[in-house]
Design an enzyme around this catalytic site. Structure first.
Site, PDB file in Angstrom:
ATOM      1  N   LYS A 173      16.787  43.137   0.002  1.00 59.56           N
ATOM      2  CA  LYS A 173      18.250  43.142   0.052  1.00 59.56           C
ATOM      3  C   LYS A 173      18.756  42.257  -1.070  1.00 59.56           C
ATOM      4  O   LYS A 173      18.327  41.109  -1.220  1.00 59.56           O
ATOM      5  CB  LYS A 173      18.713  42.598   1.401  1.00 59.56           C
TER       6      LYS A 173
HETATM    7  C1  R5P Z   1      23.519  36.527   4.388  1.00 62.77           C
HETATM    8  O1  R5P Z   1      22.430  36.184   3.954  1.00 62.77           O
HETATM    9  C2  R5P Z   1      23.638  37.300   5.581  1.00 62.77           C
HETATM   10  O2  R5P Z   1      22.363  37.751   5.900  1.00 62.77           O
HETATM   11  C3  R5P Z   1      24.572  38.507   5.568  1.00 62.77           C
HETATM   12  O3  R5P Z   1      24.155  39.345   6.572  1.00 62.77           O
HETATM   13  C4  R5P Z   1      24.567  39.310   4.314  1.00 62.77           C
HETATM   14  O4  R5P Z   1      25.021  38.547   3.260  1.00 62.77           O
HETATM   15  C5  R5P Z   1      25.358  40.619   4.416  1.00 62.77           C
HETATM   16  O5  R5P Z   1      26.631  40.391   4.808  1.00 62.77           O
HETATM   17  P1  R5P Z   1      27.870  40.492   3.822  1.00 62.77           P
HETATM   18  O6  R5P Z   1      28.023  41.947   3.531  1.00 62.77           O
HETATM   19  O7  R5P Z   1      29.011  39.926   4.597  1.00 62.77           O
HETATM   20  O8  R5P Z   1      27.539  39.726   2.564  1.00 62.77           O
END
Ligand code: R5P
Length: 260
Positions: A173
């Site tokens: 990710k």
């Molecule tokens: C951050 O490390 C968290 O795991 C969040 O789940 C991730 O950043 C995704 O969420 P967002 O789309 O709000 O950035």
């Protein structure tokens, strides 16, 4: 790859098109009661029909999610620092592999912080978790976190993503950046993008579209969905981009509720 690992991966990445809409609501593990998630169940339950996977902490899972629901779970298993502490994202293991199995996780998510002073701690934490997770056929999603002082560009994201893949992560990710194709080209495992901070809906949808068309297999999106003025419309719109090849314009109409 063994059957269990393949089966769990197919719960996260939909075999019909090889894509995924991961709904990320794990923010409380370092941000506390994040805006939009104060009553997590009320926000999340209406969104579940349009998400393929729910990413969250074990506490949120136990306290807010009905155990009879059938959405595959990606469990956040790293943590240990807060948004107000001195070492944001200097994370270690916060959930044992046994508890991940007990909670029937289809996958686990572990953050690494490449380029930070403490990168080694986070990377060794992740690789140790990968060893344990592989013993039970559980995929690990490497979350390539970005420190405040780091430059978000294709060079950095390629470095962090390739490292995560080489160290054994099954999915990476990362964040969408200019020249994102370069990140995809050099990463041998599937890549999903995080949404990042809330943006206007049209911009978030364009980002999701550009990421998919650069080769990402989906999104792991949180704030741009649950902080939207219309969270259900937004998750439907993101789903249309990921699974139905909708253009940003078509997806925006879905968001506004004008198109199915
Ligand atoms: C951050 O490390 C968290 O795991 C969040 O789940 C991730 O950043 C995704 O969420 P967002 O789309 O709000 O950035």
């Amino acid at each position: 790859m063994d059957w269990g690992m393949k089966n769990r991966l197919s719960k996260i990445i939909k075999p019909k098109d090889g894509r995924t809409v991961m709904l990320a609501v794990d923010h409380g593990y370092f941000m506390g009661p994040t805006s939009g998630l104060e009553q997590l169940d009320k926000m999340v339950n209406p969104l579940l029909p349009y998400a393929d996977t729910l990413m969250l902490t074990r506490g949120a899972l136990r306290n807010y999610i009905d155990p009879t629901c059938d959405i595959p779970i990606v469990l956040r298993v790293s943590g240990g620092t807060s948004i107000i502490g001195k070492e944001l994202l200097h994370e270690g293991t916060v959930v044992s592999i046994e508890d991940a199995i007990r909670l029937n996780a289809s996958g686990v998510a572990y953050s690494i912080l490449v380029g930070a002073e403490f990168e080694r701690d986070t990377i060794l934490g992740m690789t140790q978790y990968i060893d344990e997770a592989e013993r039970y056929g559980i995929p690990v999603i490497a979350v390539t976190a970005v420190g405040k002082e780091m430059v978000r560009d294709a060079r950095y994201m390629s470095l962090a993503s390739r490292m995560a893949a080489e160290l054994g992560a099954h999915i990476v990710k990362t964040y969408f950046v200019k020249d994102f194709e370069k990140v995809i080209e050099s990463c041998p495992v599937p890549v999903v993008i995080a949404g990042g901070k809330k943006q206007p809906e049209a911009e978030a949808l364009k980002m999701a579209y550009d990421a998919i068309h650069a080769g990402a297999i989906g999104v792991d999106m949180g704030r741009n969905i649950f902080q939207s003025s219309n969270p259900v419309g937004m998750v439907k719109a993101v789903n249309a981009i990921v699974h139905k090849n909708a253009t940003p314009k078509e997806a925006f109409e879905v968001f506004k509720g004008n198109k199915k």
